[in-house]
Design an enzyme around this catalytic site. Structure first.
Site, mmCIF file in Angstrom:
data_model
loop_
_atom_site.group_PDB
_atom_site.id
_atom_site.type_symbol
_atom_site.label_atom_id
_atom_site.label_comp_id
_atom_site.label_asym_id
_atom_site.label_seq_id
_atom_site.Cartn_x
_atom_site.Cartn_y
_atom_site.Cartn_z
ATOM 1 N N LYS A 11 2.009 14.142 60.698
ATOM 2 C CA LYS A 11 0.930 15.131 60.673
ATOM 3 C C LYS A 11 -0.114 14.812 59.579
ATOM 4 O O LYS A 11 0.144 13.980 58.693
ATOM 5 C CB LYS A 11 1.536 16.531 60.491
ATOM 6 C CG LYS A 11 2.367 16.980 61.714
ATOM 7 C CD LYS A 11 2.834 18.429 61.573
ATOM 8 C CE LYS A 11 3.604 18.887 62.804
ATOM 9 N NZ LYS A 11 3.998 20.324 62.719
ATOM 10 N N TYR A 51 -0.041 21.878 72.207
ATOM 11 C CA TYR A 51 0.744 23.030 71.725
ATOM 12 C C TYR A 51 0.559 24.234 72.655
ATOM 13 O O TYR A 51 0.536 25.377 72.178
ATOM 14 C CB TYR A 51 0.316 23.399 70.311
ATOM 15 C CG TYR A 51 0.966 22.574 69.208
ATOM 16 C CD1 TYR A 51 2.361 22.487 69.064
ATOM 17 C CD2 TYR A 51 0.187 21.912 68.257
ATOM 18 C CE1 TYR A 51 2.948 21.768 68.032
ATOM 19 C CE2 TYR A 51 0.774 21.186 67.212
ATOM 20 C CZ TYR A 51 2.158 21.125 67.110
ATOM 21 O OH TYR A 51 2.744 20.416 66.078
ATOM 22 N N PHE A 59 0.183 32.357 64.537
ATOM 23 C CA PHE A 59 -0.043 31.204 63.666
ATOM 24 C C PHE A 59 -0.830 30.106 64.356
ATOM 25 O O PHE A 59 -1.118 29.068 63.742
ATOM 26 C CB PHE A 59 1.295 30.651 63.154
ATOM 27 C CG PHE A 59 2.224 30.121 64.226
ATOM 28 C CD1 PHE A 59 2.072 28.851 64.740
ATOM 29 C CD2 PHE A 59 3.257 30.915 64.714
ATOM 30 C CE1 PHE A 59 2.932 28.362 65.717
ATOM 31 C CE2 PHE A 59 4.126 30.435 65.695
ATOM 32 C CZ PHE A 59 3.951 29.152 66.196
ATOM 33 N N ARG A 87 14.901 14.886 65.475
ATOM 34 C CA ARG A 87 14.879 16.244 64.893
ATOM 35 C C ARG A 87 15.746 16.286 63.628
ATOM 36 O O ARG A 87 15.397 16.952 62.649
ATOM 37 C CB ARG A 87 15.370 17.298 65.906
ATOM 38 C CG ARG A 87 14.535 17.462 67.170
ATOM 39 C CD ARG A 87 13.319 18.334 67.086
ATOM 40 N NE ARG A 87 13.458 19.656 66.535
ATOM 41 C CZ ARG A 87 12.455 20.549 66.561
ATOM 42 N NH1 ARG A 87 11.276 20.252 67.118
ATOM 43 N NH2 ARG A 87 12.605 21.722 66.020
ATOM 44 N N THR A 93 12.095 23.313 60.637
ATOM 45 C CA THR A 93 10.650 23.543 60.732
ATOM 46 C C THR A 93 10.061 23.930 59.373
ATOM 47 O O THR A 93 9.001 23.438 58.986
ATOM 48 C CB THR A 93 10.365 24.660 61.761
ATOM 49 O OG1 THR A 93 10.944 24.280 63.010
ATOM 50 C CG2 THR A 93 8.876 24.883 61.935
ATOM 51 N N ARG A 104 10.918 16.550 56.344
ATOM 52 C CA ARG A 104 10.164 17.771 56.042
ATOM 53 C C ARG A 104 10.479 18.271 54.628
ATOM 54 O O ARG A 104 9.612 18.844 53.959
ATOM 55 C CB ARG A 104 10.444 18.828 57.112
ATOM 56 C CG ARG A 104 9.653 18.535 58.401
ATOM 57 C CD ARG A 104 10.102 19.363 59.564
ATOM 58 N NE ARG A 104 9.093 19.437 60.616
ATOM 59 C CZ ARG A 104 9.297 20.013 61.802
ATOM 60 N NH1 ARG A 104 10.465 20.566 62.076
ATOM 61 N NH2 ARG A 104 8.340 20.035 62.702
ATOM 62 N N ASN A 114 4.089 20.843 57.529
ATOM 63 C CA ASN A 114 5.467 20.353 57.473
ATOM 64 C C ASN A 114 5.640 18.892 57.863
ATOM 65 O O ASN A 114 6.716 18.478 58.283
ATOM 66 C CB ASN A 114 6.391 21.278 58.282
ATOM 67 C CG ASN A 114 5.999 21.349 59.747
ATOM 68 O OD1 ASN A 114 5.059 20.678 60.175
ATOM 69 N ND2 ASN A 114 6.724 22.144 60.512
ATOM 70 N N HIS A 117 6.170 16.112 63.449
ATOM 71 C CA HIS A 117 6.476 16.810 64.704
ATOM 72 C C HIS A 117 7.518 16.011 65.468
ATOM 73 O O HIS A 117 7.507 14.779 65.441
ATOM 74 C CB HIS A 117 5.227 16.928 65.595
ATOM 75 C CG HIS A 117 5.564 17.314 67.003
ATOM 76 N ND1 HIS A 117 5.736 18.628 67.392
ATOM 77 C CD2 HIS A 117 5.814 16.559 68.111
ATOM 78 C CE1 HIS A 117 6.081 18.653 68.680
ATOM 79 N NE2 HIS A 117 6.123 17.418 69.138
ATOM 80 N N GLU A 128 5.049 15.440 76.334
ATOM 81 C CA GLU A 128 4.299 15.044 75.136
ATOM 82 C C GLU A 128 4.006 13.542 75.130
ATOM 83 O O GLU A 128 2.895 13.124 74.775
ATOM 84 C CB GLU A 128 5.083 15.463 73.883
ATOM 85 C CG GLU A 128 5.137 16.981 73.754
ATOM 86 C CD GLU A 128 6.025 17.495 72.626
ATOM 87 O OE1 GLU A 128 6.623 16.677 71.886
ATOM 88 O OE2 GLU A 128 6.114 18.728 72.473
HETATM 89 P P1 DAT Z 1 8.866 22.626 65.419
HETATM 90 O O1 DAT Z 1 7.656 21.859 64.968
HETATM 91 O O2 DAT Z 1 10.003 22.515 64.450
HETATM 92 O O3 DAT Z 1 9.281 22.288 66.833
HETATM 93 P P2 DAT Z 1 7.735 25.104 66.484
HETATM 94 O O4 DAT Z 1 7.659 24.386 67.794
HETATM 95 O O5 DAT Z 1 8.404 26.429 66.464
HETATM 96 O O6 DAT Z 1 8.453 24.186 65.388
HETATM 97 O O7 DAT Z 1 6.275 25.310 65.895
HETATM 98 C C1 DAT Z 1 5.307 24.262 65.994
HETATM 99 C C2 DAT Z 1 4.589 24.147 64.676
HETATM 100 O O8 DAT Z 1 3.834 25.334 64.447
HETATM 101 C C3 DAT Z 1 5.497 24.019 63.450
HETATM 102 O O9 DAT Z 1 5.874 22.674 63.209
HETATM 103 C C4 DAT Z 1 4.630 24.562 62.357
HETATM 104 C C5 DAT Z 1 3.830 25.632 63.050
HETATM 105 N N1 DAT Z 1 4.455 26.963 62.868
HETATM 106 C C6 DAT Z 1 5.533 27.452 63.513
HETATM 107 N N2 DAT Z 1 5.843 28.679 63.108
HETATM 108 C C7 DAT Z 1 4.915 28.983 62.159
HETATM 109 C C8 DAT Z 1 4.672 30.130 61.333
HETATM 110 N N3 DAT Z 1 5.463 31.205 61.396
HETATM 111 N N4 DAT Z 1 3.625 30.074 60.471
HETATM 112 C C9 DAT Z 1 2.826 29.002 60.399
HETATM 113 N N5 DAT Z 1 2.994 27.892 61.152
HETATM 114 C C10 DAT Z 1 4.029 27.883 62.007
HETATM 115 MG MG MG Z 2 8.391 22.670 68.618
#
Ligand code: DAT
Ligand code: MG
Length: 139
Positions: A11, A51, A59, A87, A93, A104, A114, A117, A128
């Site tokens: 990222k 996304y 968010f 992962r 996350t 991370r 973080n 991805h 993806e």
């Molecule tokens: P991951 O990236 O672990 O698959 P995710 O798919 O739930 O997690 O979310 C995608 C991304 O969105 C994550 O890497 C960071 C951001 N994100 C998720 N939840 C968030 C939150 N509560 N506040 C801010 N950013 C968030």
């Molecule tokens: Mg995800």
């Protein structure tokens, strides 16, 4: 474990901070093969498509602003159990909850910034990889 592909992003925070090399080293030392690799500047439209499951969440705008603030490095990874293996290398996350030594934990700042991805399941990985890579880039 199935032999599979997954999709990874270094990222904008980790690219800006100069951690691309260390993250690629972790991928190779973790036994994953790099099948595709490129540097891309995302746009809001590309981010929304990628996304799509998060568009509309509280968010999302913060996520889009972050993911488009600078270039990313994206990879297609391959190996036995590659989705879970990647992962596991990334960690949780939220970097605050990520295990010691994970990417991370090492390079992330908070849940929004973080560092990496990774696809969460085979259907997401297929979508993806296909969203960002052409077949000729995965030779
Ligand atoms: P991951 O990236 O672990 O698959 P995710 O798919 O739930 O997690 O979310 C995608 C991304 O969105 C994550 O890497 C960071 C951001 N994100 C998720 N939840 C968030 C939150 N509560 N506040 C801010 N950013 C968030
Ligand atoms: Mg995800």
């Amino acid at each position: 474990m199935p032999f599979e592909r997954t999709f990874a992003i270094v990222k904008p925070d980790a690219v800006q901070d100069g951690h691309v090399g260390e993250i690629i080293a972790a991928i190779e030392q973790g036994g994953l093969q790099i099948r595709g690799l490129k540097r891309v500047q995302l746009t809001p439209a590309l981010c929304k498509g990628f996304y799509h499951e998060h568009v509309g969440k509280g968010f999302y705008q913060e996520l889009e602003d972050f993911m488009t603030e600078g270039p990313v490095v994206m990879l297609c990874l391959e190996g036995e159990g590659a989705i879970l293996a990647w992962r596991d290398l990334m960690g949780a996350t939220n970097p605050a909850n990520a295990a010691e030594g994970t990417l991370r934990k090492r390079f992330g700042t908070n849940i929004g910034r973080n560092a990496t991805h990774g696809s969460d399941k085979p259907e997401s990985a297929a979508f993806e990889v296909g969203y960002f890579f052409n077949a000729f880039e995965l030779g």
